[in-house]
Design an enzyme around this catalytic site. Structure first.
Site, PDB file in Angstrom:
ATOM      1  N   GLU A 119       0.881  -1.180   0.000  1.00  0.00           N
ATOM      2  CA  GLU A 119       0.000   0.000   0.000  1.00  0.00           C
ATOM      3  C   GLU A 119       0.908   1.215   0.000  1.00  0.00           C
ATOM      4  O   GLU A 119       1.552   1.507   1.013  1.00  0.00           O
ATOM      5  CB  GLU A 119      -0.894  -0.002   1.245  1.00  0.00           C
ATOM      6  CG  GLU A 119      -1.734  -1.257   1.422  1.00  0.00           C
ATOM      7  CD  GLU A 119      -2.764  -1.428   0.319  1.00  0.00           C
ATOM      8  OE1 GLU A 119      -3.177  -0.417  -0.285  1.00  0.00           O
ATOM      9  OE2 GLU A 119      -3.140  -2.582   0.044  1.00  0.00           O
ATOM     10  N   GLU A 130      -6.389  -4.396   0.745  1.00  0.00           N
ATOM     11  CA  GLU A 130      -6.667  -4.720   2.143  1.00  0.00           C
ATOM     12  C   GLU A 130      -8.173  -4.574   2.357  1.00  0.00           C
ATOM     13  O   GLU A 130      -8.889  -4.190   1.452  1.00  0.00           O
ATOM     14  CB  GLU A 130      -5.887  -3.764   3.060  1.00  0.00           C
ATOM     15  CG  GLU A 130      -4.382  -3.913   2.904  1.00  0.00           C
ATOM     16  CD  GLU A 130      -3.590  -3.064   3.896  1.00  0.00           C
ATOM     17  OE1 GLU A 130      -4.073  -1.992   4.291  1.00  0.00           O
ATOM     18  OE2 GLU A 130      -2.494  -3.501   4.278  1.00  0.00           O
TER      19      GLU A 130
HETATM   20  P1  NDP Z   1       8.387   4.751   4.461  1.00  0.00           P
HETATM   21  O1  NDP Z   1       8.278   3.993   3.205  1.00  0.00           O
HETATM   22  O2  NDP Z   1       9.585   5.577   4.687  1.00  0.00           O
HETATM   23  O3  NDP Z   1       8.293   3.789   5.723  1.00  0.00           O
HETATM   24  C1  NDP Z   1       7.232   2.887   5.923  1.00  0.00           C
HETATM   25  C2  NDP Z   1       7.703   1.771   6.824  1.00  0.00           C
HETATM   26  O4  NDP Z   1       8.715   1.033   6.144  1.00  0.00           O
HETATM   27  C3  NDP Z   1       8.364   2.274   8.112  1.00  0.00           C
HETATM   28  O5  NDP Z   1       8.089   1.371   9.154  1.00  0.00           O
HETATM   29  C4  NDP Z   1       9.813   2.252   7.742  1.00  0.00           C
HETATM   30  O6  NDP Z   1      10.647   2.214   8.871  1.00  0.00           O
HETATM   31  C5  NDP Z   1       9.895   0.979   6.937  1.00  0.00           C
HETATM   32  N1  NDP Z   1      11.038   0.891   6.039  1.00  0.00           N
HETATM   33  C6  NDP Z   1      11.856   1.865   5.609  1.00  0.00           C
HETATM   34  N2  NDP Z   1      12.820   1.358   4.800  1.00  0.00           N
HETATM   35  C7  NDP Z   1      12.592   0.027   4.717  1.00  0.00           C
HETATM   36  C8  NDP Z   1      13.235  -1.067   4.031  1.00  0.00           C
HETATM   37  N3  NDP Z   1      14.281  -0.875   3.253  1.00  0.00           N
HETATM   38  N4  NDP Z   1      12.710  -2.298   4.172  1.00  0.00           N
HETATM   39  C9  NDP Z   1      11.614  -2.517   4.916  1.00  0.00           C
HETATM   40  N5  NDP Z   1      10.982  -1.533   5.610  1.00  0.00           N
HETATM   41  C10 NDP Z   1      11.458  -0.283   5.511  1.00  0.00           C
HETATM   42  O7  NDP Z   1       7.056   5.607   4.555  1.00  0.00           O
HETATM   43  P2  NDP Z   1       6.700   6.691   5.646  1.00  0.00           P
HETATM   44  O8  NDP Z   1       6.737   6.078   6.999  1.00  0.00           O
HETATM   45  O9  NDP Z   1       7.503   7.906   5.353  1.00  0.00           O
HETATM   46  O10 NDP Z   1       5.156   6.960   5.316  1.00  0.00           O
HETATM   47  C11 NDP Z   1       4.727   7.838   4.360  1.00  0.00           C
HETATM   48  C12 NDP Z   1       4.378   7.135   3.060  1.00  0.00           C
HETATM   49  O11 NDP Z   1       3.427   6.117   3.301  1.00  0.00           O
HETATM   50  C13 NDP Z   1       3.734   8.059   2.058  1.00  0.00           C
HETATM   51  O12 NDP Z   1       4.273   7.833   0.793  1.00  0.00           O
HETATM   52  C14 NDP Z   1       2.280   7.660   2.095  1.00  0.00           C
HETATM   53  O13 NDP Z   1       1.552   7.932   0.917  1.00  0.00           O
HETATM   54  C15 NDP Z   1       2.383   6.204   2.349  1.00  0.00           C
HETATM   55  N6  NDP Z   1       1.143   5.689   2.902  1.00  0.00           N
HETATM   56  C16 NDP Z   1       0.351   4.891   2.122  1.00  0.00           C
HETATM   57  C17 NDP Z   1      -0.867   4.441   2.589  1.00  0.00           C
HETATM   58  C18 NDP Z   1      -1.719   3.532   1.763  1.00  0.00           C
HETATM   59  O14 NDP Z   1      -2.618   2.924   2.327  1.00  0.00           O
HETATM   60  N7  NDP Z   1      -1.501   3.396   0.462  1.00  0.00           N
HETATM   61  C19 NDP Z   1      -1.362   4.828   3.915  1.00  0.00           C
HETATM   62  C20 NDP Z   1      -0.440   5.652   4.661  1.00  0.00           C
HETATM   63  C21 NDP Z   1       0.763   6.067   4.158  1.00  0.00           C
HETATM   64  P3  NDP Z   1      11.222   3.579   9.530  1.00  0.00           P
HETATM   65  O15 NDP Z   1      10.139   4.576   9.541  1.00  0.00           O
HETATM   66  O16 NDP Z   1      11.605   3.123  10.851  1.00  0.00           O
HETATM   67  O17 NDP Z   1      12.348   3.968   8.639  1.00  0.00           O
END
Ligand code: NDP
Length: 481
Positions: A248, A461
């Site tokens: 997502e 989902e």
């Molecule tokens: P990120 O992609 O930065 O992070 C999401 C999660 O992935 C965090 O727990 C992060 O950990 C983890 N993560 C980061 N790098 C890796 C990796 N290499 N491998 C596995 N996991 C990893 O997103 P954000 O937290 O910045 O959230 C914002 C984004 O989420 C926006 O683009 C938004 O549009 C999207 N989003 C989409 C939704 C949907 O339903 N389609 C709903 C809500 C948000 P950590 O933060 O600890 O680095």
């Protein structure tokens, strides 16, 4: 300083290396707690615990699993005040939003899947007198759930609830930027009687803990919500391991306002869909397309409301706009605003950091920002900003606005404002998006398919779709001869 702990095999423990990451309250710009800086070996420990717990949990009765999930839902509601306050402090969102949306929805996610699993059924296919097929749906095993910082407990539970309901055991990682409510949730799970090892919550950086979950060969499915770039990284690692994936991802959602709309409702809801949670909801409508006939009228009414939005301490009851989630994210949003100006955008409101006085003087606040005068193909209208920034653009024809709306790499959601049912249906048919809201926004029925197309993700989902994702079908074919 408060220490958040991992939850592995029912125990609350530090990372094996005993190293820590600072956790910042974005409304005051100060560190207020510490998070375990976990890595591969902590995930290994969590996987062993989840594997051990799997047989008992997956063979337990649906009534039992449902009861435990309902216990968790009730305890979330009992702890509503503490959880909402923790979410507001950790994320910067207004306390009243956390109380109204985030925490009730987390409870609803648990209760919904506690009930959904009782009403689920699987298919049967008859071949006249030859054979009868029926589909067994089995839990996958140990699964990974990785969630973002914008709706921390809301999205964390949205994944964990169906995974557990279907009989899987789970390794979950909240965003390291907002880990607090996931930690409080682990305590709730313990109190609710969730058996040890069924859910393991491991904190730390995405690049370490998230990556360790993604590549672990015994974790058979990954449910991920986050940015598109991270989703690509996960797919690169998980696809050759043939893991099931639900991704997502980001969005750049159009909000289309036709002249024949319910004007008042379109304006008030557009303010919400632009700036709720500081614009940090993947479903926010960041590109507002307005039919030229009402462009000036809409702009005036919209700006009048935006100017009244109260930006202040998230803990204050009257706050409508709180802090952005982190200093890095605030700087990213401000950089996007700079680009918008360089592209010729006219800032109609906002456009800068807000420096409050008192308790929040070092907080990461950005004024709700409204920009006009940009073409649909510029960076500002193409890239996800994920902050309190919207653009206004006029259009003349349906086909023209469809082209604008579909003209990005994303396809998560769209909103359309019109009283003409035929036009609304045509738009729903033509818009390339996982969700089309007609004359509303963020109205959610948890049974419906939720997800995006194009670079907004893969998979769906929600009710039945999530239960399908978290199970493997086996077709059983019985000869009738
Ligand atoms: P990120 O992609 O930065 O992070 C999401 C999660 O992935 C965090 O727990 C992060 O950990 C983890 N993560 C980061 N790098 C890796 C990796 N290499 N491998 C596995 N996991 C990893 O997103 P954000 O937290 O910045 O959230 C914002 C984004 O989420 C926006 O683009 C938004 O549009 C999207 N989003 C989409 C939704 C949907 O339903 N389609 C709903 C809500 C948000 P950590 O933060 O600890 O680095």
């Amino acid at each position: 300083m408060d220490k958040i702990l991992n939850y592995i095999n029912g125990e609350f423990i530090e990372s094996l290396d005993k190293s820590w990451i600072n956790n910042v309250d974005p409304s005051i710009g100060k560190v207020y707690s510490l998070i375990p800086d976990s890595e591969d070996k902590d995930i290994e420990q969590a996987v062993q615990s989840a594997e051990l717990a799997f047989d008992n949990w997956s063979n337990s009765t649906i009534d039992y699993r449902s009861k435990i999930l309902n216990n968790i839902a009730k305890l979330i509601l009992t702890n509503m005040e503490d959880l909402a306050r923790a979410e507001s402090i950790d994320n910067g969102k207004p306390l009243r939003l956390a109380k109204k949306i985030d925490i009730p929805r987390a409870a609803k996610n648990m209760a919904f899947f506690a009930s959904a699993i009782k009403h689920d059924s699987s298919e049967s296919h008859q071949m006249n007198n030859i054979a009868i097929n029926y589909t067994l749906r089995k839990p996958i095993g140990v699964v990974g759930c990785i969630s973002p910082w914008n709706l921390p407990l809301y999205l964390f539970t949205w994944k964990i609830a169906p995974a557990l309901a279907a009989g899987n055991t789970v390794i979950a990682k909240p965003s390291e930027v907002t880990p607090m409510t996931a930690y409080l949730f682990s305590k709730i799970c313990k109190e609710a009687g969730l058996p040890d090892g069924v859910l393991n919550i491991v904190h730390g950086y995405g690049g370490k803990v998230g990556a360790a979950i993604t590549k672990h060969p015994k974790i058979k499915a990954i449910s991920f919500t986050g940015g598109t770039a991270t989703g690509k990284e996960i797919a690169k690692v998980a696809a050759p391991l043939f893991k099931k994936m639900s991704l997502e991802l980001g969005g750049k959602n159009p909000n289309i306002v036709f002249a024949d709309c319910d004007f008042e409702k379109a304006v008030s809801t557009s303010v919400l869909s632009s700036f709720s949670n500081q614009g940090q909801i993947c479903l926010c409508g960041s590109r507002i397309y307005i039919e030229r006939k009402i462009y000036d009228k809409f702009k005036e009414a919209f700006l009048k409301k935006v100017k009244k939005l109260v930006v202040q301490d998230p803990l204050s009851e009257s706050t409508q706009i709180g802090a952005l989630v982190s200093e890095d994210h605030m700087n990213k949003v401000l950089q996007h605003i700079k680009v918008a100006k360089e592209e010729g955008g006219v800032i109609l409101h906002g456009g800068e950091r807000i420096l409050l006085s008192g308790r929040c003087e070092n907080g990461f606040f950005v004024s709700p920002t409204v920009i006009e005068g940009l073409p649909h193909n510029c960076r500002t209208n193409q890239e996800e900003i994920f902050g309190p920034v919207v653009t206004l653009s006029p259009f003349d024809k349906e086909d023209e606005v469809i082209e604008y709306a579909n003209g990005t790499q994303y396809g998560l959601s769209s909103t359309v404002w019109t009283k003409d049912l035929a036009k609304a249906n045509k738009m729903a048919q033509e818009l390339k998006a996982g969700i089309v809201w007609i004359n509303c926004w963020l109205v959610r029925d948890l049974r419906t398919p939720f997800g995006g197309v194009k670079n907004s993700g893969v998979g769906r989902e929600g009710g039945y779709y999530a239960l399908q994702f978290f199970t493997e079908p086996t077709n059983v074919c019985i000869s009738l001869n």
